[in-house]
Scaffold this motif. Structure first.
Motif, PDB file in Angstrom:
ATOM      1  N   PHE A 174      -0.947 -52.663  43.198  1.00 29.18           N
ATOM      2  CA  PHE A 174       0.055 -52.935  43.996  1.00 29.18           C
ATOM      3  C   PHE A 174      -0.124 -52.595  45.395  1.00 29.18           C
ATOM      4  N   PRO A 175       0.919 -52.910  46.394  1.00 24.29           N
ATOM      5  CA  PRO A 175       0.707 -52.287  47.733  1.00 24.29           C
ATOM      6  C   PRO A 175       1.046 -50.605  47.561  1.00 24.29           C
ATOM      7  N   PHE A 176       1.632 -50.159  46.732  1.00 20.62           N
ATOM      8  CA  PHE A 176       2.102 -48.901  46.638  1.00 20.62           C
ATOM      9  C   PHE A 176       1.348 -48.282  45.462  1.00 20.62           C
ATOM     10  N   MET A 177       0.203 -48.642  44.954  1.00 21.89           N
ATOM     11  CA  MET A 177      -0.532 -48.021  43.561  1.00 21.89           C
ATOM     12  C   MET A 177      -1.944 -48.521  43.649  1.00 21.89           C
ATOM     13  N   ASN A 178      -2.742 -47.356  43.747  1.00 22.03           N
ATOM     14  CA  ASN A 178      -3.943 -47.628  43.546  1.00 22.03           C
ATOM     15  C   ASN A 178      -4.733 -46.905  42.392  1.00 22.03           C
ATOM     16  N   VAL A 179      -5.678 -47.627  41.607  1.00 21.46           N
ATOM     17  CA  VAL A 179      -6.137 -47.340  40.324  1.00 21.46           C
ATOM     18  C   VAL A 179      -7.751 -47.187  40.473  1.00 21.46           C
ATOM     19  N   PHE A 229      -4.695 -42.834  38.988  1.00 19.69           N
ATOM     20  CA  PHE A 229      -4.116 -43.540  39.831  1.00 19.69           C
ATOM     21  C   PHE A 229      -3.458 -42.936  41.041  1.00 19.69           C
ATOM     22  N   THR A 230      -3.150 -43.434  42.148  1.00 20.35           N
ATOM     23  CA  THR A 230      -2.463 -43.084  43.384  1.00 20.35           C
ATOM     24  C   THR A 230      -1.469 -43.794  43.740  1.00 20.35           C
ATOM     25  N   LEU A 231      -0.337 -43.168  43.752  1.00 19.51           N
ATOM     26  CA  LEU A 231       1.091 -43.514  44.352  1.00 19.51           C
ATOM     27  C   LEU A 231       1.211 -43.313  45.715  1.00 19.51           C
ATOM     28  N   ALA A 232       1.496 -44.153  46.757  1.00 18.49           N
ATOM     29  CA  ALA A 232       1.569 -44.038  47.990  1.00 18.49           C
ATOM     30  C   ALA A 232       2.439 -44.737  48.884  1.00 18.49           C
ATOM     31  N   THR A 233       3.266 -44.120  49.836  1.00 17.29           N
ATOM     32  CA  THR A 233       4.252 -44.876  50.560  1.00 17.29           C
ATOM     33  C   THR A 233       4.221 -44.298  52.017  1.00 17.29           C
ATOM     34  N   GLY A 234       4.755 -44.845  53.032  1.00 16.85           N
ATOM     35  CA  GLY A 234       4.962 -44.510  54.499  1.00 16.85           C
ATOM     36  C   GLY A 234       6.051 -44.852  55.232  1.00 16.85           C
ATOM     37  N   TRP A 235       6.312 -44.348  56.302  1.00 15.71           N
ATOM     38  CA  TRP A 235       7.225 -44.580  57.105  1.00 15.71           C
ATOM     39  C   TRP A 235       6.697 -44.257  58.479  1.00 15.71           C
ATOM     40  N   LYS A 236       6.938 -45.447  59.455  1.00 15.64           N
ATOM     41  CA  LYS A 236       6.040 -45.266  60.582  1.00 15.64           C
ATOM     42  C   LYS A 236       4.751 -44.533  60.595  1.00 15.64           C
ATOM     43  N   PHE A 252       3.235 -40.339  56.040  1.00 13.46           N
ATOM     44  CA  PHE A 252       2.718 -40.950  54.611  1.00 13.46           C
ATOM     45  C   PHE A 252       3.003 -40.124  53.519  1.00 13.46           C
ATOM     46  N   VAL A 253       3.077 -40.297  52.486  1.00 14.83           N
ATOM     47  CA  VAL A 253       3.170 -39.560  51.007  1.00 14.83           C
ATOM     48  C   VAL A 253       2.266 -40.193  50.124  1.00 14.83           C
ATOM     49  N   ALA A 254       1.567 -39.401  49.295  1.00 14.42           N
ATOM     50  CA  ALA A 254       0.610 -39.911  48.461  1.00 14.42           C
ATOM     51  C   ALA A 254       0.384 -38.918  47.314  1.00 14.42           C
ATOM     52  N   LEU A 255       0.364 -39.203  45.966  1.00 19.38           N
ATOM     53  CA  LEU A 255       0.524 -38.604  44.749  1.00 19.38           C
ATOM     54  C   LEU A 255      -0.767 -38.976  43.799  1.00 19.38           C
ATOM     55  N   PRO A 256      -1.987 -38.433  43.882  1.00 20.17           N
ATOM     56  CA  PRO A 256      -3.051 -38.706  42.881  1.00 20.17           C
ATOM     57  C   PRO A 256      -3.059 -38.024  41.677  1.00 20.17           C
ATOM     58  N   VAL A 257      -3.068 -38.796  40.672  1.00 18.68           N
ATOM     59  CA  VAL A 257      -3.017 -38.299  39.296  1.00 18.68           C
ATOM     60  C   VAL A 257      -4.165 -38.732  38.431  1.00 18.68           C
ATOM     61  N   SER A 258      -4.845 -37.657  37.767  1.00 16.19           N
ATOM     62  CA  SER A 258      -6.136 -38.084  37.254  1.00 16.19           C
ATOM     63  C   SER A 258      -6.429 -37.261  35.957  1.00 16.19           C
ATOM     64  N   HIS A 259      -6.959 -37.875  34.765  1.00 21.82           N
ATOM     65  CA  HIS A 259      -7.363 -37.009  33.633  1.00 21.82           C
ATOM     66  C   HIS A 259      -9.024 -37.242  33.641  1.00 21.82           C
ATOM     67  N   THR A 260      -9.653 -36.111  33.389  1.00 20.83           N
ATOM     68  CA  THR A 260     -11.343 -36.059  33.419  1.00 20.83           C
ATOM     69  C   THR A 260     -11.690 -35.545  32.069  1.00 20.83           C
ATOM     70  N   TRP A 261     -12.588 -36.359  31.631  1.00 23.35           N
ATOM     71  CA  TRP A 261     -13.549 -35.741  30.181  1.00 23.35           C
ATOM     72  C   TRP A 261     -14.906 -35.450  30.657  1.00 23.35           C
ATOM     73  N   THR A 262     -15.293 -34.308  30.208  1.00 19.08           N
ATOM     74  CA  THR A 262     -16.744 -33.868  30.604  1.00 19.08           C
ATOM     75  C   THR A 262     -17.473 -33.650  29.208  1.00 19.08           C
ATOM     76  N   ASN A 263     -18.773 -34.052  29.223  1.00 18.39           N
ATOM     77  CA  ASN A 263     -19.621 -33.942  27.816  1.00 18.39           C
ATOM     78  C   ASN A 263     -20.811 -33.081  28.442  1.00 18.39           C
ATOM     79  N   LEU A 264     -20.726 -31.826  27.896  1.00 19.32           N
ATOM     80  CA  LEU A 264     -21.633 -30.857  28.291  1.00 19.32           C
ATOM     81  C   LEU A 264     -22.817 -30.793  27.682  1.00 19.32           C
ATOM     82  N   ASP A 265     -23.865 -30.405  28.143  1.00 20.21           N
ATOM     83  CA  ASP A 265     -25.231 -30.399  27.391  1.00 20.21           C
ATOM     84  C   ASP A 265     -25.205 -29.433  26.223  1.00 20.21           C
ATOM     85  N   ASP A 266     -24.353 -28.467  25.585  1.00 14.79           N
ATOM     86  CA  ASP A 266     -24.257 -27.652  24.755  1.00 14.79           C
ATOM     87  C   ASP A 266     -23.540 -28.439  23.607  1.00 14.79           C
TER      88      ASP A 266
END
Length: 397
Positions: A194-199, A262-269, A272-286
């Motif tokens: 959306f114009p206000f949402m990046n995934v 995802f990142t929520l973003a909006t602006g005025w003139k 701008f304000v942005a809110l990135p939110v993420s979740h990460t899974w890591t598979n380790l070599d052990d």
């Protein structure tokens, strides 16, 4: 003949008056472009009468440029030509000022005008935003993101075994001062849904190391192996009862990480304000798996730097909650412990839950839109027991 600098004075006066007139009509949010087309002056010693024609382009509407005529009187005072009065004649499209949530409202009996057509599949609702006079970035992006991080860790729920014995829950080992350092190279794909949402989704390669100081009190170790009764303070008490066993090990690890967010973003003139939110899974070599949840609110300002593009600077904070289970082993020298049953060394195998010590830290950074296709970003995190540096290079299409 024309008085010195009269062109500049007339053009400036016209542009200021036209901008004021357009602002009063409510079109100030659409980024008008003013171009002086013609300036003619008639001179009478100390007085000049100038007619200035200025073209006003209105990029938010599919309409012809507006031509404005300004009649300005200038007087020569102390060697400078000053505008003393003017009359403005301006014609604007017969369109009422738009609201942020609607198309422009057309007056009766006037053919509706619309903005340029958005021909990309994303983002949804793009045409409504375009018709309001706003521009949008290209919808898809590919990024490469190097990340460097250092942070202190908490270790909880310890379970150990001695010299290959069974694992048992116990709390006789102090891991105070544990820290980790990691380097990650991520490859990210993103899209404006959306114009206000990046995934986005990313894949990363992790290379890290830890510094784990280990402290065990000799008396606690004697109790653990069932020999605590010997620590009675008598003359025959083993040396180990009053010793503090210290070890340090620096395990290294590698892994592969997978992130969605995802990142929520909006602006005025320019803000701008942005809110990135993420979740990460890591598979380790052990064979272990680590998880991290990240929220990074930020606020900033956009600055036009001419032919160099647009520079966005921002400040904010980062919340990071990282957890994983760590396994390993360390060895103590017990050759002069006075306890023959332990031998010259004691090997301790352990399992422990690891989490980052400080969840929040501050950030400062910038994003440089070199063009509509290329951009570069860098941000530094600081505060508490965590520091990090993140950079990225992005191509949009």
């Amino acid at each position: 003949a024309q008085p010195e600098n009269v062109e500049l004075a007339g053009a400036d006066e016209s542009i200021q008056r036209i901008r004021q007139q357009i602002d009063e009509l409510g079109f100030e949010d659409f980024g008008l472009k003013f171009t002086p087309r013609d300036i003619n002056c008639r001179i009478n010693v100390t007085t000049a009468y100038c007619v200035t024609v200025v073209e006003v382009e209105y990029p938010g509407l599919d309409a012809s440029p507006v031509t404005s005529t300004d009649l300005t009187t200038l007087e020569l005072r102390q060697g400078r030509w000053l505008a003393t009065s003017s009359a403005l004649f301006v014609t604007v499209p017969d369109v009422a000022p738009p609201s942020i949530l609607s198309y422009p409202v057309i007056r009766k009996d006037v053919t509706r005008v619309t903005g340029r057509k958005w021909d990309r599949p994303l983002p949804f609702m793009a045409q409504k935003v375009i018709d309001l006079g706003y521009d949008l970035p290209k919808p898809f992006g590919i990024s490469i993101i190097p990340v460097v991080m250092r942070q202190d860790m908490n270790l909880d729920n310890l379970a150990i075994s001695l010299t290959g014995g069974p694992i048992q829950d116990i709390d006789i080992v102090d891991f105070d001062g544990t820290s980790v350092e990691s380097n990650t190279l991520q490859f990210k794909l993103d899209a404006w849904l959306f114009p206000f949402m990046n995934v986005f989704a990313s894949f990363g390669l992790l290379d890290g190391s830890a510094n784990v100081p280990v402290v065990v009190q000799g008396g606690d170790l004697m109790n653990y192996v069932g020999l605590g009764a010997r620590c009675d303070g008598g003359l025959l008490e083993p040396n180990l009862c009053q010793r503090t066993l210290v070890a340090e090990f620096k395990p290294e690890y590698k892994g592969e990480s997978y992130t969605v967010g995802f990142t929520l973003a909006t602006g005025w003139k320019k803000m701008f304000v942005a809110l990135p939110v993420s979740h990460t899974w890591t598979n380790l070599d052990d064979g272990k798996e680590a998880e991290a949840f990240n929220v990074s609110p930020r606020i900033g300002v956009n600055s036009d730097i001419g032919s160099w593009g647009i520079m966005s600077t921002f400040i904010g904070a980062t919340y990071l909650d990282s957890t994983n289970q760590v396994t390993g082993a360390f060895t103590f020298d017990t050759s002069d412990s006075g306890v023959p049953e332990l031998g010259d060394t004691v090997t301790v195998d352990y399992e422990v839950d690891q989490s980052n010590k400080d969840k929040w830290n501050y950030l400062i950074g910038f994003n440089w839109n070199i063009s509509r296709r290329w951009s570069a970003q860098a941000e530094a995190g600081f505060g508490g027991s965590r520091s990090n540096f993140i950079s990225s290079f992005t191509y949009r299409y």
